[in-house]
Design a protein around this motif. Structure first.
Motif, PDB file in Angstrom:
ATOM      1  N   ASP A 132       0.828  -1.306   0.050  1.00 15.37           N
ATOM      2  CA  ASP A 132      -0.037  -0.214   0.170  1.00 15.37           C
ATOM      3  C   ASP A 132       0.987   1.139   0.042  1.00 15.37           C
ATOM      4  OD1 ASP A 132      -1.815   2.316   0.730  1.00 15.37           O
ATOM      5  OD2 ASP A 132      -3.185   0.661   1.279  1.00 15.37           O
ATOM      6  N   PRO A 133       0.816   2.063  -0.955  1.00 18.88           N
ATOM      7  CA  PRO A 133       1.537   3.271  -1.129  1.00 18.88           C
ATOM      8  C   PRO A 133       1.355   4.415  -0.085  1.00 18.88           C
ATOM      9  CG  PRO A 133       0.096   3.304  -2.899  1.00 18.88           C
ATOM     10  CD  PRO A 133      -0.040   1.929  -2.309  1.00 18.88           C
ATOM     11  N   GLU A 134       0.065   4.047   0.554  1.00 11.49           N
ATOM     12  CA  GLU A 134       0.076   5.134   1.450  1.00 11.49           C
ATOM     13  C   GLU A 134       0.652   5.120   2.955  1.00 11.49           C
ATOM     14  OE1 GLU A 134      -2.209   7.943   1.603  1.00 11.49           O
ATOM     15  OE2 GLU A 134      -2.964   7.636  -0.643  1.00 11.49           O
ATOM     16  N   PHE A 135       1.369   3.911   3.074  1.00 12.47           N
ATOM     17  CA  PHE A 135       1.949   3.688   4.339  1.00 12.47           C
ATOM     18  C   PHE A 135       3.467   3.408   4.070  1.00 12.47           C
ATOM     19  CE2 PHE A 135      -2.591   2.470   5.049  1.00 12.47           C
ATOM     20  CZ  PHE A 135      -2.446   3.216   6.443  1.00 12.47           C
ATOM     21  N   SER A 136       4.399   3.627   4.747  1.00 14.85           N
ATOM     22  CA  SER A 136       5.831   3.225   5.025  1.00 14.85           C
ATOM     23  C   SER A 136       5.868   2.025   6.030  1.00 14.85           C
ATOM     24  CB  SER A 136       6.742   4.383   5.467  1.00 14.85           C
ATOM     25  OG  SER A 136       6.392   4.636   6.783  1.00 14.85           O
ATOM     26  N   VAL A 137       6.611   0.956   5.630  1.00  8.68           N
ATOM     27  CA  VAL A 137       6.611  -0.156   6.611  1.00  8.68           C
ATOM     28  C   VAL A 137       8.005  -0.614   6.918  1.00  8.68           C
ATOM     29  CG1 VAL A 137       5.949  -2.272   6.929  1.00  8.68           C
ATOM     30  CG2 VAL A 137       4.784  -1.017   4.878  1.00  8.68           C
ATOM     31  N   ILE A 138       7.974  -0.726   8.473  1.00  9.60           N
ATOM     32  CA  ILE A 138       9.330  -1.281   8.982  1.00  9.60           C
ATOM     33  C   ILE A 138       8.801  -2.873   9.580  1.00  9.60           C
ATOM     34  CG2 ILE A 138      10.556   0.883   9.270  1.00  9.60           C
ATOM     35  CD1 ILE A 138       9.852   0.544  12.136  1.00  9.60           C
ATOM     36  N   TYR A 139      10.112  -3.561   9.324  1.00 10.68           N
ATOM     37  CA  TYR A 139       9.680  -4.960   9.844  1.00 10.68           C
ATOM     38  C   TYR A 139      10.619  -5.308  11.130  1.00 10.68           C
ATOM     39  CZ  TYR A 139       7.535  -5.381   5.252  1.00 10.68           C
ATOM     40  OH  TYR A 139       6.703  -5.108   4.169  1.00 10.68           O
ATOM     41  N   MET A 140       9.860  -5.739  12.313  1.00 12.30           N
ATOM     42  CA  MET A 140      10.611  -6.167  13.485  1.00 12.30           C
ATOM     43  C   MET A 140      10.438  -7.769  13.658  1.00 12.30           C
ATOM     44  SD  MET A 140      11.801  -3.141  14.194  1.00 12.30           S
ATOM     45  CE  MET A 140      12.006  -3.387  15.975  1.00 12.30           C
ATOM     46  N   THR A 151       3.227   3.239   8.940  1.00  5.95           N
ATOM     47  CA  THR A 151       3.106   4.390   9.459  1.00  5.95           C
ATOM     48  C   THR A 151       2.497   5.265   8.266  1.00  5.95           C
ATOM     49  OG1 THR A 151       5.262   4.456  10.732  1.00  5.95           O
ATOM     50  CG2 THR A 151       4.419   6.858   9.987  1.00  5.95           C
ATOM     51  N   PRO A 152       1.275   6.070   8.549  1.00  2.00           N
ATOM     52  CA  PRO A 152       0.866   6.761   7.349  1.00  2.00           C
ATOM     53  C   PRO A 152       1.719   7.758   6.467  1.00  2.00           C
ATOM     54  CG  PRO A 152      -0.847   6.593   9.270  1.00  2.00           C
ATOM     55  CD  PRO A 152       0.648   6.115   9.532  1.00  2.00           C
ATOM     56  N   LYS A 153       1.515   8.014   5.323  1.00  2.00           N
ATOM     57  CA  LYS A 153       2.510   8.873   4.540  1.00  2.00           C
ATOM     58  C   LYS A 153       1.542  10.196   4.377  1.00  2.00           C
ATOM     59  CE  LYS A 153       5.328   5.681   1.895  1.00  2.00           C
ATOM     60  NZ  LYS A 153       5.576   5.012   0.583  1.00  2.00           N
ATOM     61  N   ILE A 161      -3.978   8.743  12.791  1.00  2.00           N
ATOM     62  CA  ILE A 161      -3.480   7.277  13.293  1.00  2.00           C
ATOM     63  C   ILE A 161      -1.842   7.887  12.866  1.00  2.00           C
ATOM     64  CG2 ILE A 161      -2.793   5.228  12.658  1.00  2.00           C
ATOM     65  CD1 ILE A 161      -5.293   4.792  11.137  1.00  2.00           C
ATOM     66  N   LYS A 162      -1.162   7.450  14.239  1.00  2.00           N
ATOM     67  CA  LYS A 162       0.179   7.697  14.104  1.00  2.00           C
ATOM     68  C   LYS A 162       0.973   6.512  13.744  1.00  2.00           C
ATOM     69  CE  LYS A 162       3.895   9.007  17.520  1.00  2.00           C
ATOM     70  NZ  LYS A 162       3.998   9.461  19.004  1.00  2.00           N
ATOM     71  N   GLN A 163       0.387   5.093  14.048  1.00  2.00           N
ATOM     72  CA  GLN A 163       1.249   3.784  13.658  1.00  2.00           C
ATOM     73  C   GLN A 163       0.269   2.865  14.139  1.00  2.00           C
ATOM     74  OE1 GLN A 163       4.633   2.208  15.952  1.00  2.00           O
ATOM     75  NE2 GLN A 163       5.616   3.085  13.992  1.00  2.00           N
ATOM     76  N   ILE A 164       0.344   1.811  13.015  1.00  2.00           N
ATOM     77  CA  ILE A 164      -0.413   0.590  13.203  1.00  2.00           C
ATOM     78  C   ILE A 164       0.692  -0.349  13.284  1.00  2.00           C
ATOM     79  CG2 ILE A 164      -1.818  -0.978  12.087  1.00  2.00           C
ATOM     80  CD1 ILE A 164      -3.369   1.418  11.113  1.00  2.00           C
TER      81      ILE A 164
END
Length: 208
Positions: A132-140, A151-153, A161-164
Motif C-alpha cells: 500500500d503506497p499510503e504507508f511506509s513499513v518497517i519489519y521487526m 506509518t501513514p504517509k 493515526i500515528k502508527q499501526i
C-alpha cells in the motif's frame, strides 16, 4: 464516535510487551513478506472472535469490548461488537453500514481515510497490505512474533493515526494481534482468537 470505533476495529493487542524487538534484516523482511503474501492468497473467508481494549487519557479505566470479525474476499468486512453492548459495522459495496443497538445508518466509504484503513485490514488477510503506497513499513521480530509497523504517509491519515502494528505469530500467516496509536496518543488494541480460515460464513454476518 464513528471514527473512533472504526479505527478501533483495525487494531489488535500485542501480548508480549516485554519481548525484545529487533529489526529484521533486508533478507529476512523479504522472506517474511514473500511467505505471507503467498500463503494468504488462498484465503477466501476469515472469521475470528476478538477482544478490544481502548486506552484514553481522559478515562481512568480502559474500555474493553468483545465481538466477532468476519471477512469475505475480496473486500467485504464485518465487525460485530457483542459485549458489553451491541454495535455492528459492515464494509460492503463502498459503503459503511452501521447498526448501533437497533439504529441503522450508512456512510459513504469512498473517503480516503475510510478507504485506506479498510484496505489495510482486508490486505492483512491476503498480504497486499505490504504494497500500500499510503504507508511506509518497517519489519521487526521477537521470539514469538514477526511485526509489521505501518506509518501513514498522507497528512490526512496522520490526523487520526500515528502508527499501526500488525503481529504475525511465527507459526501462522494471518494477523493475530494489532496495536494502533492514534495521533492523540490514545491506543486501541485488539486480540483475535479462535480464527477460522475458509470456513463457510452465513450471509447474515454481512447484513444488519
Amino acid at each position: 464516535m464513528i471514527k473512533n470505533i472504526v479505527f478501533g476495529a483495525f487494531i489488535l493487542m500485542a501480548n508480549c510487551f516485554f519481548a525484545q524487538n529487533t529489526a529484521m534484516s533486508s533478507a529476512e523482511a523479504k522472506t517474511f513478506v514473500t511467505r505471507i503474501s503467498s500463503e494468504t492468497k488462498e484465503i477466501k473467508t476469515l472469521q475470528s472472535d476478538f477482544i478490544q481494549t481502548k486506552k484514553m487519557d481522559f478515562l481512568d479505566k480502559n474500555i474493553v469490548t468483545q465481538g466477532k470479525m468476519s471477512l469475505k474476499s475480496p473486500n467485504v468486512l464485518s465487525w460485530k461488537y457483542l459485549k458489553p453492548y451491541q454495535y455492528s459495522i459492515i464494509f460492503k459495496d463502498n459503503k459503511i453500514f452501521i447498526n448501533d443497538q437497533g439504529k441503522k445508518t450508512s456512510v459513504d466509504a469512498k473517503s480516503k481515510t475510510f478507504e485506506k484503513i479498510n484496505k489495510l485490514i482486508v490486505g492483512s488477510s491476503n498480504g497486499k497490505m505490504f504494497n500500500d503506497p499510503e504507508f511506509s513499513v518497517i519489519y521487526m521480530k521477537n521470539a514469538n512474533y514477526n511485526i509489521a509497523k505501518f506509518t501513514p504517509k498522507s497528512a490526512q491519515l496522520l490526523k487520526y493515526i500515528k502508527q499501526i502494528e500488525l503481529h504475525f505469530p511465527k507459526n501462522q500467516s494471518t494477523v493475530s494481534q494489532v496495536n494502533m496509536t492514534e495521533a492523540s496518543g490514545d491506543t486501541t488494541n485488539i486480540v483475535f482468537k479462535n480464527t477460522k480460515i475458509n470456513a463457510p460464513i452465513p450471509a447474515s454476518e454481512f447484513s444488519l
